[in-house]
Design an enzyme around this catalytic site. Structure first.
Site, PDB file in Angstrom:
ATOM      1  N   HIS A  84       0.813  -1.217   0.000  1.00 22.03           N
ATOM      2  CA  HIS A  84       0.000   0.000   0.000  1.00 22.03           C
ATOM      3  C   HIS A  84       0.845   1.265   0.000  1.00 22.03           C
ATOM      4  O   HIS A  84       0.425   2.298  -0.512  1.00 22.03           O
ATOM      5  CB  HIS A  84      -0.923  -0.008   1.208  1.00 22.03           C
ATOM      6  CG  HIS A  84      -2.055  -0.967   1.081  1.00 22.03           C
ATOM      7  ND1 HIS A  84      -3.299  -0.729   1.615  1.00 22.03           N
ATOM      8  CD2 HIS A  84      -2.145  -2.176   0.479  1.00 22.03           C
ATOM      9  CE1 HIS A  84      -4.102  -1.746   1.347  1.00 22.03           C
ATOM     10  NE2 HIS A  84      -3.411  -2.640   0.660  1.00 22.03           N
TER      11      HIS A  84
ATOM     12  N   HIS B  78      -1.573 -12.999  -3.038  1.00 24.47           N
ATOM     13  CA  HIS B  78      -2.762 -13.511  -2.365  1.00 24.47           C
ATOM     14  C   HIS B  78      -2.580 -14.940  -1.875  1.00 24.47           C
ATOM     15  O   HIS B  78      -3.496 -15.497  -1.271  1.00 24.47           O
ATOM     16  CB  HIS B  78      -3.968 -13.416  -3.293  1.00 24.47           C
ATOM     17  CG  HIS B  78      -4.581 -12.059  -3.329  1.00 24.47           C
ATOM     18  ND1 HIS B  78      -5.624 -11.730  -4.154  1.00 24.47           N
ATOM     19  CD2 HIS B  78      -4.291 -10.935  -2.634  1.00 24.47           C
ATOM     20  CE1 HIS B  78      -5.954 -10.455  -3.967  1.00 24.47           C
ATOM     21  NE2 HIS B  78      -5.148  -9.958  -3.053  1.00 24.47           N
TER      22      HIS B  78
ATOM     23  N   TRP C 289      -7.375 -16.957   0.952  1.00 28.02           N
ATOM     24  CA  TRP C 289      -7.322 -17.418  -0.435  1.00 28.02           C
ATOM     25  C   TRP C 289      -6.836 -18.866  -0.533  1.00 28.02           C
ATOM     26  O   TRP C 289      -7.176 -19.557  -1.473  1.00 28.02           O
ATOM     27  CB  TRP C 289      -6.392 -16.528  -1.251  1.00 28.02           C
ATOM     28  CG  TRP C 289      -6.899 -15.159  -1.557  1.00 28.02           C
ATOM     29  CD1 TRP C 289      -7.626 -14.776  -2.660  1.00 28.02           C
ATOM     30  CD2 TRP C 289      -6.707 -13.971  -0.790  1.00 28.02           C
ATOM     31  NE1 TRP C 289      -7.895 -13.436  -2.611  1.00 28.02           N
ATOM     32  CE2 TRP C 289      -7.341 -12.906  -1.468  1.00 28.02           C
ATOM     33  CE3 TRP C 289      -6.056 -13.690   0.418  1.00 28.02           C
ATOM     34  CZ2 TRP C 289      -7.344 -11.597  -0.996  1.00 28.02           C
ATOM     35  CZ3 TRP C 289      -6.060 -12.385   0.903  1.00 28.02           C
ATOM     36  CH2 TRP C 289      -6.705 -11.357   0.196  1.00 28.02           C
TER      37      TRP C 289
END
EC number: 1.11.1.5
Length: 398
Positions: A145, A268, A284
């Site tokens: 991020h 993921h 996931w």
């Protein structure tokens, strides 16, 4: 390439599965960022400079708050960037008028950065009660991020600055739960006040990938911290309920191509989503603290159905109904250009590791001026980026 893999991977199943998956240690934190308002699909000609963030009041913060408790809780604590005191009182303030002082890092060697890496690695499992027992995935998310806000058109955002320390960026929906991740890194910064937050957060992402069994990630120091006025606008990170056009809109602005989009989506393999952060729910993979190509195997070989629940649209596996995929995940097998890379990575973990290594290193350098790295060239390994030894490698060498 097998040589890119690092360290020992200890197997510990997350839960019983209907299939014979190779399992590794489990985790619960969300690795990616699916709650920030972002342009829809198909994308508009120009991105919005701010999706939902209003002006915020200046807020004083407690210095060096302890990392722990509900690590990803989306509440008041997550809306406050916990900032420590750097050299000469730098990085003391939080809010729209916060300021930082420069940290000096050019005098430090690879051994110094390896020491920072080791300090991060030692604390990854410091709190066994946190989610599934590792902070690794949330550190990957923090590095992601901090870097994925880059816009090549305006040359703004990216890992240079660590502006998520300040409001309003710390309050963006996509960053829900990352206040405690920053708090974790603040404790490391207290031990090594000479390193910039920008370098520290990206180095944390490197350590997490490698310690969780992923490839060696080349890394260079040189990022400089910025002030609150450099906060990036909301809406620059991917939204989990969108399709392939949205993925391209977001990632192309960073300078990535289709192959790199798929490779980076392989992160993921780690972590899970939480209803009180992104709104989505579940992991996931069956071993969400192990970095493998299992995410791609599941996309290709598992049957996925729309989950019937009160939350946002997401998929669940037919076999156990314990895993999930987002709309953006399924877009990777619905779009032919993306799918061919999913197929490659499902067949070969070595190919995935090699491509992820390159794409992730590129991600962590987005927005950093070239001259920032030049100051460190004499410190690098023959002019090449650093590659750090994992904890397992260091133990085996002793």
């Amino acid at each position: 390439m097998a040589s890119l893999r690092t360290g020992l991977r200890v197997a510990q199943p997350l839960r019983a599965s209907a299939r014979n998956f190779a399992t590794r240690p489990s985790i619960r934190s969300s690795v990616r960022h699916y709650s920030s308002p972002a342009p829809g699909s198909p994308p508009p000609p120009q991105p919005s400079s701010s999706s939902s963030t209003s002006k915020v009041l200046l807020t004083s913060v407690a210095i060096a708050a302890a990392a722990g408790g509900a690590f990803l809780a989306f509440g008041r604590d997550d809306k406050v960037s916990i900032l420590g005191v750097g050299a000469n009182g730098a990085n003391k303030f939080q809010g729209s008028k916060g300021s930082v002082g420069p940290a000096t890092t050019s005098a430090h060697s690879k051994a110094d950065y390896q020491a920072v890496y080791n300090a991060i690695a030692e604390q990854l499992e410091a709190n066994p009660d946190y989610d599934d027992g590792s902070y690794g995935p949330v550190l990957v998310r923090l590095a992601w991020h901090a870097s994925g806000t880059y816009d090549k058109n305006s040359n703004t955002g990216g890992s240079n600055g660590a502006t998520m320390r300040f409001a309003p960026e710390s309050e963006h929906g996509a960053n829900a739960g990352l206040g405690a991740a920053r708090d974790f890194m603040e404790k490391i910064h207290q031990k090594f006040p000479w390193i910039t937050y920008s370098d520290l957060w990206t180095l944390g992402g490197v350590a997490a990938i490698q310690e969780l069994g992923g490839p060696k990630i080349p890394w260079r120091p040189g990022r400089k911290d910025a002030t609150a006025d450099k906060c990036t606008p909301d809406g620059r990170l991917p939204d989990g309920d969108k399709g392939p056009d949205h993925l391209r809109y977001i990632f192309y602005k960073m300078g990535f191509n289709d192959q790199e989009i798929v490779a980076l989506s392989g992160a993921h393999a780690l972590g899970r989503c939480h209803t009180d952060r992104s709104g989505f729910d579940g992991p996931w993979t069956f071993a969400p603290t192990s970095f493998t190509n299992e995410y791609f195997n599941l996309l290709m070989n598992e049957k996925w159905n729309i989950r019937k629940w009160n939350g946002p649209p997401q998929f669940e596996d037919k076999s156990t109904k314990s895993l999930m995929m987002l709309m953006t995940d399924m877009a990777l097998v619905q779009d032919p250009s993306f799918k061919k890379h999913v197929q490659r990575y499902a067949k070969s973990e070595d190919e995935f590791f090699n491509d992820f290594r390159s794409a992730y290193a590129k991600l962590l350098e987005l927005g950093v001026p070239a001259e920032n790295f030049k100051a460190f060239e004499t410190k690098l390994d023959g002019g090449k980026p650093f590659e750090f030894a994992t904890s397992a490698e260091q133990e085996n060498a002793n």
